[in-house]
Write a protein that holds these residues in place. Structure first.
Motif: not given
Length: 209
Positions: A125-128, A25-35, A51-63
């Motif tokens: 565009d980059t989805l990151s 959690i300490k690592k993820l509490a720091q601003e990190s690269d996601v995609k 991605f845009i469709e899912s976000v507008k629906e209110g959900h997505s999977v991001i790592s």
């Protein structure tokens, strides 16, 4: 002896302490690269649409890139609410207008027993993009109250279960004692006295005479 199966609580007792000390959690509490990590088998343009469709629906999977943690996110006030309005994305959680070419996102989740907000942005565009965890004090208080209530219910159910189990055992013991001390039981099943069929039925003796 049968025992009750106690449900696992959704949060830990000391959430803020866990938030401050848990290494992941300490690592993820720091601003990190996601995609964006869904539909990897599709072409990039198709993935952007998904991605845009899912976000507008209110959900997505991001790592999170640095830990490889794939997280299914719900961009709404309360994904578990029975109120439909609480489950719909609002500008607070999905904002395409704040920055050109990116979407700003916010999602509440319980991660490793801690209430956190996933806060970040994704380039369309980059989805990151960038994101981090923020401790959610308000939700932590709500979940702590629910945790205590659930534990109290479990404790009450355990007491009732033990009480009923004892009553059942006491009833069985009493029945066994009554059977073992009854005159008929003693007459028929005593190991010191063997009763013949004729003795049990005098009519048989009269018939033979």
């Amino acid at each position: 002896k049968q025992k009750l199966q106690n449900p696992m609580p959704r949060v830990v007792p000391n959430q803020k302490e866990r938030f401050d000390k848990d290494e992941l959690i300490k690592k993820l509490a720091q601003e990190s690269d996601v995609k964006y990590s869904a539909f990897r088998e599709l072409q990039h343009d198709e993935r952007k649409k998904k991605f845009i469709e899912s976000v507008k629906e209110g959900h997505s999977v991001i790592s999170f890139v640095n830990t490889g943690s794939n997280i299914s996110l719900q961009f709404c006030r309360n994904a578990w609410s029975e109120n439909r309005e609480d489950r719909l994305p609002s500008v607070e959680f999905v904002d395409f207008s704040k920055d050109d070419g990116r979407v700003n996102l916010k999602a509440f989740l319980i991660f490793n027993g801690v209430c956190v907000d996933w806060v970040g942005w994704i380039d369309l565009d980059t989805l990151s993009g960038k994101a981090r965890f923020v401790f959610n004090y308000e939700r932590a208080q709500i979940e702590e109250r629910l945790r205590k209530e659930a534990m109290e219910q479990v404790r009450y159910r355990q007491i009732e279960f033990e009480r009923n189990h004892k009553m059942y055992n006491d009833h069985c013991i009493l029945q066994d004692r009554q059977l073992s001390t009854s005159p008929l039981s003693h007459q028929l099943f005593s190991s010191n006295t063997l009763i013949s069929p004729v003795q049990q039925h005098p009519a048989l003796l009269h018939h033979h005479t």
